[in-house]
Design an enzyme around this catalytic site. Structure first.
Site, PDB file in Angstrom:
ATOM      1  N   SER A 187      21.229   6.629 -11.807  1.00  9.18           N
ATOM      2  CA  SER A 187      22.050   7.121 -10.687  1.00  9.18           C
ATOM      3  C   SER A 187      23.139   6.126 -10.296  1.00  9.18           C
ATOM      4  O   SER A 187      24.150   6.510  -9.714  1.00  9.18           O
ATOM      5  CB  SER A 187      21.173   7.443  -9.487  1.00  9.18           C
ATOM      6  OG  SER A 187      20.390   6.327  -9.149  1.00  9.18           O
ATOM      7  N   GLY A 232      14.546   4.920  -8.120  1.00 13.89           N
ATOM      8  CA  GLY A 232      13.973   4.832  -9.462  1.00 13.89           C
ATOM      9  C   GLY A 232      15.002   4.653 -10.571  1.00 13.89           C
ATOM     10  O   GLY A 232      16.191   4.848 -10.363  1.00 13.89           O
ATOM     11  N   HIS A 292      18.516 -14.545 -11.654  1.00 13.12           N
ATOM     12  CA  HIS A 292      19.662 -15.316 -11.161  1.00 13.12           C
ATOM     13  C   HIS A 292      19.906 -16.583 -11.979  1.00 13.12           C
ATOM     14  O   HIS A 292      20.754 -17.384 -11.637  1.00 13.12           O
ATOM     15  CB  HIS A 292      19.491 -15.648  -9.679  1.00 13.12           C
ATOM     16  CG  HIS A 292      19.693 -14.453  -8.786  1.00 13.12           C
ATOM     17  ND1 HIS A 292      19.525 -14.490  -7.420  1.00 13.12           N
ATOM     18  CD2 HIS A 292      20.064 -13.180  -9.075  1.00 13.12           C
ATOM     19  CE1 HIS A 292      19.766 -13.284  -6.904  1.00 13.12           C
ATOM     20  NE2 HIS A 292      20.084 -12.472  -7.897  1.00 13.12           N
ATOM     21  N   THR A 293      19.178 -16.739 -13.058  1.00 13.84           N
ATOM     22  CA  THR A 293      19.552 -17.754 -14.049  1.00 13.84           C
ATOM     23  C   THR A 293      20.838 -17.335 -14.753  1.00 13.84           C
ATOM     24  O   THR A 293      21.507 -18.149 -15.377  1.00 13.84           O
ATOM     25  CB  THR A 293      18.426 -17.959 -15.092  1.00 13.84           C
ATOM     26  OG1 THR A 293      18.842 -18.973 -16.005  1.00 13.84           O
ATOM     27  CG2 THR A 293      18.142 -16.691 -15.883  1.00 13.84           C
ATOM     28  N   HIS A 317      19.548  -2.689  -9.765  1.00 10.32           N
ATOM     29  CA  HIS A 317      20.023  -1.802  -8.698  1.00 10.32           C
ATOM     30  C   HIS A 317      19.655  -0.360  -8.987  1.00 10.32           C
ATOM     31  O   HIS A 317      19.259   0.387  -8.099  1.00 10.32           O
ATOM     32  CB  HIS A 317      21.537  -1.942  -8.521  1.00 10.32           C
ATOM     33  CG  HIS A 317      21.928  -3.178  -7.763  1.00 10.32           C
ATOM     34  ND1 HIS A 317      23.096  -3.294  -7.067  1.00 10.32           N
ATOM     35  CD2 HIS A 317      21.280  -4.358  -7.590  1.00 10.32           C
ATOM     36  CE1 HIS A 317      23.165  -4.497  -6.494  1.00 10.32           C
ATOM     37  NE2 HIS A 317      22.080  -5.153  -6.811  1.00 10.32           N
ATOM     38  N   ARG A 362      21.739  -6.987 -13.717  1.00  5.83           N
ATOM     39  CA  ARG A 362      21.819  -6.655 -12.299  1.00  5.83           C
ATOM     40  C   ARG A 362      21.950  -5.149 -12.070  1.00  5.83           C
ATOM     41  O   ARG A 362      21.357  -4.584 -11.148  1.00  5.83           O
ATOM     42  CB  ARG A 362      23.017  -7.374 -11.686  1.00  5.83           C
ATOM     43  CG  ARG A 362      23.162  -7.097 -10.228  1.00  5.83           C
ATOM     44  CD  ARG A 362      23.999  -8.162  -9.557  1.00  5.83           C
ATOM     45  NE  ARG A 362      23.883  -8.041  -8.121  1.00  5.83           N
ATOM     46  CZ  ARG A 362      24.896  -7.717  -7.339  1.00  5.83           C
ATOM     47  NH1 ARG A 362      26.090  -7.506  -7.854  1.00  5.83           N
ATOM     48  NH2 ARG A 362      24.703  -7.606  -6.045  1.00  5.83           N
ATOM     49  N   PRO A 381      17.795  -5.509  -1.445  1.00  8.33           N
ATOM     50  CA  PRO A 381      17.602  -6.691  -0.606  1.00  8.33           C
ATOM     51  C   PRO A 381      18.931  -7.361  -0.278  1.00  8.33           C
ATOM     52  O   PRO A 381      19.867  -7.294  -1.068  1.00  8.33           O
ATOM     53  CB  PRO A 381      16.743  -7.614  -1.481  1.00  8.33           C
ATOM     54  CG  PRO A 381      17.007  -7.178  -2.878  1.00  8.33           C
ATOM     55  CD  PRO A 381      17.316  -5.709  -2.821  1.00  8.33           C
ATOM     56  N   ASN A 390      27.262  -2.535  -3.858  1.00 12.31           N
ATOM     57  CA  ASN A 390      27.486  -2.561  -5.313  1.00 12.31           C
ATOM     58  C   ASN A 390      27.993  -3.934  -5.724  1.00 12.31           C
ATOM     59  O   ASN A 390      27.843  -4.351  -6.858  1.00 12.31           O
ATOM     60  CB  ASN A 390      28.446  -1.446  -5.763  1.00 12.31           C
ATOM     61  CG  ASN A 390      29.910  -1.731  -5.434  1.00 12.31           C
ATOM     62  OD1 ASN A 390      30.333  -2.854  -5.212  1.00 12.31           O
ATOM     63  ND2 ASN A 390      30.710  -0.674  -5.420  1.00 12.31           N
TER      64      ASN A 390
END
Ligand code: HEM
Ligand SMILES: *[C@@H]1O[C@H](CO)[C@@H](O)[C@H](O)[C@H]1NC(C)=O
Ligand SMILES: *[C@@H]1O[C@H](CO)[C@@H](O)[C@H](O)[C@H]1NC(C)=O
Ligand SMILES: *[C@@H]1O[C@H](CO)[C@@H](O)[C@H](O)[C@H]1NC(C)=O
Length: 317
Positions: free
Chosen positions: A77, A73, A192-193, A67, A63, A162, A95
């Site tokens: 960061s 990109g 999301h598995t 993000h 994850r 999103p 976050n």
């Protein structure tokens, strides 16, 4: 003669085309071959040990990489701490419980000893996500390396992420802005598995306000029970939260998707057949997922004077 000339033309074209795909950003599979030859085993071993202690970190790292790449990109960061003059991406409400920072720090510390100032934090995160997928039983794939670390990390940039209440049309539009097709968006959502979401991310589905997606009635009861413990109570996306498999898609087919943004992929006729095909064929999901991950790992990769290899992943040099 003509053949030989044609061959040369094809060869040159091949070089140009691959140049655009990888070389344009200075990325390649063997980027650290000379400058840090033992880099790969250091990343893998450190990660394997960390995941043996806590397998749930695989989800956190995958994850975090997502993000990182979707905000300005894949430039590390997301790892930067806020300072007194700047509130960083990390401290955005979006976050939403990102986890796994310690593993990145541990890998970085070891690599700084072996080859100081060489391996970027952005590459470490991209490789950690790759290896986390594999560790959890997902596909093996490699990614090109050579990303540089960015020098900008601002809370306001996180609007590019999103929302869990997005419907399929909104998801398609947002991923399109990053160059992904609807099919690639559905494949990437298969991450999301792994992992969990907190009640605050799915409680919209338990009220009458949001009836845009179908929710299995037994599953709704389970979620309501979870939420009775508060906004931070967690529920897994599918029944095997630490296994990378296609159970996520099978859950969507039975209306057991956790977030609105998950279940909508089955509700919307534009994406339903893609969900069905991944639910039926795990190998197809693995193939599409790995290709989409490689593509995501190259989003707006940084090079040149506005970028660097950070000494400490949490702060700009
Ligand atoms: C399609 C749009 C997406 C939306 C709206 C979305 C949203 C979310 C939300 C709300 C959570 C739970 C956060 C929480 O409640 O603490 C979550 C967790 C997660 N997301 Fe996504 N996500 C999306 C796509 C992705 C992609 C593309 C990836 C990676 C390739 C990804 C990987 C993960 C993982 C692994 C978790 C579990 C984290 C953990 O257990 O620590 N997501 N996502
Ligand atoms: C996430 O953001 C909140 C503020 O919204 C902050 O308190 C928290 O420390 C951040 N979490 C991480 C892991 O950086
Ligand atoms: C998706 O959400 C947008 C924005 O809220 C809305 O305009 C649109 O009608 C929704 N689409 C569907 C198919 O529900
Ligand atoms: C960044 O923040 C984390 C916790 O939020 C802290 O442990 C770490 O020491 C900080 N690093 C730097 C370089 O500021």
């Amino acid at each position: 003669m003509v053949m030989a000339n044609l061959m040369t033309v094809f060869l040159v074209m091949e070089v140009i085309l691959t140049g655009f795909r990888f070389g344009a950003y200075g990325l390649n599979m063997n980027y650290y071959l000379m400058s840090c030859p033992l880099m790969e085993p250091v990343v893998k071993d450190t990660l394997n040990k960390a995941l043996q202690d806590d397998p749930t970190l695989a989800a956190g790292l995958v994850r975090m990489h997502f993000h990182d790449c979707f905000i300005e990109g894949c430039d590390g960061s997301i790892l930067i701490n806020s300072t007194k003059d700047n509130t960083a991406e990390k401290d955005s409400p979006a976050n939403l419980s990102l986890r796994g920072y310690e593993v990145i720090d541990e890998i970085k510390k070891k690599l700084e000893k072996q080859c100081p100032g060489v391996v970027s934090c952005a590459d470490i995160l991209a490789m950690a996500a790759r290896d986390a997928v594999f560790f959890a039983g997902g596909p093996v794939y490699d990614i090109p390396k050579g990303r540089k670390d960015g020098t900008r990390s601002k809370i306001q940039d996180t609007i590019n992420l999103p929302s869990p209440t997005f419907n399929a049309s909104e998801l398609i539009r947002m991923f399109e802005q990053h160059g992904f097709s609807a099919q690639e968006m559905v494949a990437l959502s298969g991450a999301h598995t792994l992992g969990v979401a907190r009640c605050s991310s799915f409680k919209n589905r338990l009220t009458q306000v949001d009836t845009s997606t179908t929710l299995d009635s037994e599953f709704a009861k389970t979620l309501a029970k979870t939420c009775s413990f508060g906004d931070n109570a967690e529920h897994p996306f599918d029944a095997t939260r630490n296994n990378f498999d296609n159970l996520y898609y099978k859950s969507l087919v039975t209306n057991n998707g956790l977030l609105t943004s998950d279940q909508t992929l089955y509700t919307n006729p534009k994406t339903r057949n893609i969900v069905n095909s991944y639910a039926l064929n795990q190998a197809l999901f693995f193939l599409d997922f790995q290709q989409a991950m490689v593509k995501m790992s190259m989003l707006n990769v940084k090079q040149g004077s506005m970028s660097e290899v950070r000494q400490n992943c949490h702060k700009i040099n």
